[in-house]
Design an enzyme around this catalytic site. Structure first.
Site, mmCIF file in Angstrom:
data_model
loop_
_atom_site.group_PDB
_atom_site.id
_atom_site.type_symbol
_atom_site.label_atom_id
_atom_site.label_comp_id
_atom_site.label_asym_id
_atom_site.label_seq_id
_atom_site.Cartn_x
_atom_site.Cartn_y
_atom_site.Cartn_z
ATOM 1 N N SER A 109 -11.892 128.354 -99.943
ATOM 2 C CA SER A 109 -12.433 129.174 -101.036
ATOM 3 C C SER A 109 -12.666 128.338 -102.277
ATOM 4 C CB SER A 109 -11.456 130.311 -101.370
ATOM 5 O OG SER A 109 -11.811 130.971 -102.571
ATOM 6 N N TYR B 265 -2.957 133.592 -102.831
ATOM 7 C CA TYR B 265 -4.199 133.408 -102.073
ATOM 8 C C TYR B 265 -4.769 132.010 -102.310
ATOM 9 C CZ TYR B 265 -9.157 134.102 -100.855
ATOM 10 O OH TYR B 265 -10.433 133.986 -100.333
#
Length: 283
Positions: free
Chosen positions: A174, A187
Site C-alpha cells: 500500500s 494496517y
C-alpha cells in the site's frame, strides 16, 4: 464450483460490493491477448474490489482463477460468473486465510480442481482506523497482522511445492507503507512487512525462477473503505488529496498485477509498482 474451506463469520470486513454505491469499476478496459493462456491463478480477496478486477482481467487473458475470499458469498459468486463469461474456469473457496490449515486446504482444492498453480496473488487484507494508538486492542492488532501478512506466509508456504520456474507471486502492499497513515497504524505496519516480505522472498526464490513482486495502490474505491470504520464524512472525500484529486478504480490497478504475472515483466523481481494517483514515493 464452490467450496467452503472452514467456518467463517461476517465481522463487517471486507464488506459487500453488492451493497456499495457507487459501484467500483472492475471491468477490463481492453481486449485480451492470451498473455495468461493455460495458467492457473489463485487470487485472494477476489470477491470484490481490486481482487475482482484482477480475477476478471486474468480471465480475459486466458487464466483459470481460484477465487479465495472470507465469507461474502454473493460477491464471490458474481466474480465467478464474470470469470466464466470470459471463457475461463472459476473455483470459489471461502475461509479465513489467517488460518494456516485453511491456506493448505485452499491449495489442495486448487490442485485437485486444476492440477497446477502458476500465479499467486496475495491481495486479501483488512484495516481498522484508530485516532489513538492506545485504542488499538491486542485482538485487533493480532487480527490485522494475521490477515494481512501471516496469510501471505501461510499461502506461499502451501503453494510453493506446486510453483515452478516461470511462476509469479504478486503481493498487495500500500501507499501507506511509504508515506504512513496516522489513522492506520497497524494496517500501515503490515504493509511495511509485506514490502519487506516481497523483497526478501524474491531473493529467496529467484534461483528457482519464481519471480516475486508487489503492487502498492493508493486510495482505491472498494468495499474495504466504507466497511473499514472510516466516518461517512471522510469517505465522501476519499482520494481527493491525491494529485489527481480522486480515488482510483480497481480496473486502474489490475493491469499492474497482470504485468507482473505475465512474461512482460520477465526481468523484474523484488519490485513494487505504484498505481496511486500521482503520489510521489520512494520505490
Amino acid at each position: 464450483m464452490n467450496r467452503t474451506t472452514g467456518m467463517v463469520h461476517e465481522d463487517g470486513l471486507p464488506g459487500h460490493e453488492s451493497e456499495l454505491e457507487p459501484k467500483p469499476n472492475w471491468q477490463p478496459r481492453y481486449p485480451g491477448s492470451g498473455r495468461l493462456k493455460g495458467k492457473v491463478a489463485i487470487v485472494t480477496g477476489a470477491d470484490s474490489g481490486i481482487g475482482r478486477a484482477v480475477a476478471a482481467l486474468f480471465a480475459r487473458e486466458g487464466a483459470d482463477v481460484v477465487i479465495a475470499y472470507l465469507c461474502e458469498h454473493d460477491d464471490a459468486e458474481e466474480t465467478a460468473r464474470i470469470v466464466r463469461e470470459e471463457g475461463s474456469r472459476a473455483l470459489t473457496l471461502a475461509g479465513d486465510l489467517g488460518d494456516e490449515a485453511i491456506c493448505r486446504n485452499l491449495v489442495e482444492a486448487a490442485i485437485a480442481e486444476f492440477g497446477q498453480i502458476d500465479i499467486l496473488v496475495n491481495n486479501a487484507g483488512e484495516q481498522h482506523p484508530d485516532e489513538d494508538i492506545r485504542h488499538i486492542t491486542e485482538k485487533q492488532l493480532r487480527r490485522t497482522f494475521q490477515t494481512n501478512i501471516f496469510s501471505m506466509f501461510f499461502l506461499t508456504q502451501a503453494a510453493l511445492p506446486h510453483l515452478r520456474e516461470g511462476s509469479a507471486i504478486i503481493n498487495c502492499t500500500s501507499v501507506t507503507m511509504y508515506k504512513g497513515s496516522k489513522q492506520l497504524l497497524d494496517y500501515s505496519s503490515t504493509k511495511g512487512a509485506i514490502t519487506a516480505f516481497t523483497r526478501s522472498l524474491s531473493e529467496n526464490l529467484i534461483e528457482k525462477g519464481i519471480r516475486v513482486n508487489a503492487v502498492a495502490p493508493g486510495p482505491i474505491w472498494t468495499p474495504l473503505n466504507p466497511s473499514g470504520g472510516a466516518p461517512p464524512e471522510k469517505v465522501a472525500h476519499f482520494g481527493e488529496d491525491t494529485p489527481m484529486g480522486r480515488p482510483g478504480q480497481p480496473n486502474e490497478v489490475a493491469p499492474c498485477f497482470l504485468f507482473l504475472a505475465c512474461e512482460d515483466s520477465s526481468y523484474m523481481s523484488g519490485q513494487v509498482l505504484h498505481p496511486n494517483g500521482g503520489i510521489i514515493v520512494g520505490s
